[in-house]
Design a protein around this motif. Structure first.
Motif, mmCIF file in Angstrom:
data_model
loop_
_atom_site.group_PDB
_atom_site.id
_atom_site.type_symbol
_atom_site.label_atom_id
_atom_site.label_comp_id
_atom_site.label_asym_id
_atom_site.label_seq_id
_atom_site.Cartn_x
_atom_site.Cartn_y
_atom_site.Cartn_z
ATOM 1 N N LEU A 276 0.826 -1.213 0.000
ATOM 2 C CA LEU A 276 0.000 0.000 0.000
ATOM 3 C C LEU A 276 0.861 1.263 0.000
ATOM 4 C CD1 LEU A 276 -2.808 -1.081 2.501
ATOM 5 C CD2 LEU A 276 -2.933 -0.993 -0.001
ATOM 6 N N VAL A 277 1.986 1.226 0.692
ATOM 7 C CA VAL A 277 2.900 2.371 0.682
ATOM 8 C C VAL A 277 3.461 2.590 -0.721
ATOM 9 C CG1 VAL A 277 5.132 3.210 1.516
ATOM 10 C CG2 VAL A 277 3.507 2.198 3.122
ATOM 11 N N SER A 390 5.443 -7.764 -2.099
ATOM 12 C CA SER A 390 4.734 -6.495 -1.918
ATOM 13 C C SER A 390 4.729 -5.677 -3.203
ATOM 14 C CB SER A 390 5.385 -5.685 -0.791
ATOM 15 O OG SER A 390 5.250 -6.346 0.440
ATOM 16 N N ARG A 391 5.866 -5.641 -3.898
ATOM 17 C CA ARG A 391 5.949 -4.888 -5.141
ATOM 18 C C ARG A 391 4.964 -5.437 -6.170
ATOM 19 N NH1 ARG A 391 7.121 -0.215 -7.279
ATOM 20 N NH2 ARG A 391 8.999 -0.108 -5.961
ATOM 21 N N LEU A 396 -0.312 -4.938 -9.065
ATOM 22 C CA LEU A 396 -1.618 -5.528 -9.368
ATOM 23 C C LEU A 396 -2.756 -4.593 -8.926
ATOM 24 C CD1 LEU A 396 -1.078 -9.275 -8.344
ATOM 25 C CD2 LEU A 396 -1.400 -8.386 -10.654
ATOM 26 N N LEU A 397 -2.626 -4.019 -7.738
ATOM 27 C CA LEU A 397 -3.680 -3.142 -7.224
ATOM 28 C C LEU A 397 -3.858 -1.912 -8.112
ATOM 29 C CD1 LEU A 397 -3.004 -3.282 -3.366
ATOM 30 C CD2 LEU A 397 -4.771 -4.477 -4.654
ATOM 31 N N VAL A 398 -2.752 -1.340 -8.558
ATOM 32 C CA VAL A 398 -2.841 -0.169 -9.436
ATOM 33 C C VAL A 398 -3.519 -0.543 -10.749
ATOM 34 C CG1 VAL A 398 -1.505 1.484 -10.791
ATOM 35 C CG2 VAL A 398 -0.867 1.010 -8.419
ATOM 36 N N ASP A 399 -3.143 -1.677 -11.314
ATOM 37 C CA ASP A 399 -3.737 -2.109 -12.586
ATOM 38 C C ASP A 399 -5.223 -2.426 -12.439
ATOM 39 O OD1 ASP A 399 -1.324 -1.821 -13.866
ATOM 40 O OD2 ASP A 399 -0.778 -3.941 -13.733
#
Length: 456
Positions: A276-277, A390-391, A396-399
């Motif tokens: 998330l960071v 984490s990366r 994935l979350l952004v996409d």
């Protein structure tokens, strides 16, 4: 038929054993549900159930003896033995036809149940069937060493006494067949976790209702600019009630991510925080109009430690809110989510997280950390995504959530109705529910185990 469903833990936090109980009651059987006091039972078991008897207890913890582990271990086992003996021999009415035991924990509940079955056969001339529901391997949850070796041997000794076995994966069934000395005539049935009926898709009106109910709680850690223009009389952070009682997603709403965790070392919550960071920095750098509220449910020993860490993150575009919800509210909130996150990693490599099934029941795609057996549940880029770091999770979350941060200011996005999330969610339609799965794969095993003993 009278069935004892037993778990050496908080019954309210043992969903699969509650679902067994619910299905047995629906099939017309009498049930005694046995376990620790703690959280409330699911709504279906809180209703007036004439055929349900709940026996809950809380043995002393002996935490003051933890500095001397051998004494603590012996004291704990003796205490549990006494409480289980009282619960089974004095609180269970009559003689049960069958006992279904959750494993883990295995010690000493397996031995006490075997003793109960043997003594009932001797005293009453009727031996209850003994069934083990293998959620995991108990010994795999211990640190390597002498105690783990002892626990493994204990499970290997106890397993052959069972008349039937349930497992949560095919891989676990194979492991039991090869390593647990189980008799060839004992049934080992794969009973995949499936969500009960309360985990289902809900209408936008129902979403608005639960989001309004929880709005104050969910908005606690949100930046002020997220809520300053919100009319609390008819708007939640995500939905609004318009003219003629029309319920709509709000324009430029945040994404809603839900994760459930036990706040224990076997779920590295730091993976999500780090992701998330990274995501927050990416949103800032690329000047995306994307906001995310991450709701984390659950209780556990590391919760306060992580809450303190969360308070120091200083993110601008992502808010994190920890909550503990009523049993009836959690499925409804989950059904409002765009995406679920699973951080479960198996100590044995043979079990699967129930939380993913709950998400799937609500039609919510998932991002899950990879481990052995996960492919039996999550198919990467079919019904969700799998990540290793984490990366990778941040990317994935952004996409996946990107469409919510697009320049389409006049577009209203219902939950998980955009981009790949829409495709994944559609793949979850028609999944088997718990009742159908139980009737097909569990009912016959239980009945056969009881009948085989009755005819001897």
């Amino acid at each position: 038929m009278h069935v004892v469903v037993a778990v050496l833990g908080d019954v309210g936090r043992s969903p699969r054993m509650q679902y067994h109980t619910m299905s047995l009651l629906e099939a017309g059987h009498d049930v005694t549900l046995l376990g620790y006091t703690g959280e409330d039972l699911i709504p279906a078991l809180q209703e007036n159930q004439e055929r349900l008897r709940v026996v809950r207890f809380m043995p002393p913890s002996f935490l003051f003896l933890r500095k001397c582990l051998p004494i603590y271990f012996v004291s704990r086992i003796l205490s549990l033995t006494l409480w289980l003996t009282w619960a089974l021999f004095l609180s269970v009415p009559g003689v049960a036809d069958c006992i279904i035991v959750q494993n883990p924990p295995a010690m000493p509940i397996m031995a006490i149940c075997v003793l109960y079955c043997k003594l009932m056969s001797f005293w009453r001339g009727k031996r209850p069937a003994f069934i083990i529901d293998w959620h995991n391997l108990g010994y795999s949850m211990l640190n390597p060493g002498a105690v783990q070796k002892l626990a493994r041997k204990y499970e290997q000794i106890m397993a052959p006494f069972a008349d039937a076995h349930f497992t949560v994966t095919k891989a676990m069934k194979v492991f039991l067949q090869e390593n647990m000395n189980i008799k060839t005539n004992s049934s080992i049935q794969v009973l995949y976790d499936c969500p009960p009926a309360m985990f289902q898709r809900i209408s936008l009106a129902e979403q608005h209702s639960i989001l309004m109910k929880l709005d104050k709680q969910l908005c606690q850690n949100c930046p002020r600019e997220w809520t300053h223009s919100k009319d609390n009389s008819h708007q939640s952070l995500f939905t609004e009630c318009c003219e003629n009682n029309r319920y709509l997603p709000r324009l430029s709403r945040p994404a809603l991510i839900v994760s459930s965790t036990s706040w224990t070392p076997d779920e590295d919550f730091g993976i999500l925080l780090d992701a998330l960071v990274i995501m927050d920095r990416h949103i800032e750098t690329k000047r995306l109009d994307l906001r995310c509220l991450v709701v984390v449910t659950g209780k556990g020993p590391q919760k306060e430690m992580y809450e303190e860490r969360i308070s120091r993150l200083g993110m601008r575009h992502i808010a994190i809110q920890t909550v503990w919800l009523e049993p009836g509210d959690y499925p409804k909130l989950l059904a409002c989510a765009d995406l679920g996150i699973s951080l479960h990693t198996s100590t044995s490599g043979l079990d699967l997280p129930m939380k993913i099934l709950d998400m799937f029941g609500c039609g919510v795609p998932v991002c899950a950390v990879n481990f052995a057996c996960l492919s039996e549940l999550v198919e990467d880029d079919v019904n969700g995504r799998v990540f290793e770091s984490s990366r990778e999770l941040a990317d994935l979350l952004v996409d996946l959530l990107g469409p919510l941060g697009s320049n389409s200011k006049d577009t209203r996005f219902p939950n998980h109705s955009f981009g790949d999330l829409d495709r994944y969610s559609k793949q979850l339609l028609g999944r088997r529910a718990w009742s159908e799965n139980w009737n097909e794969n569990a009912a016959g095993v239980i009945f056969s185990a009881v009948e085989s003993l009755a005819t001897r």
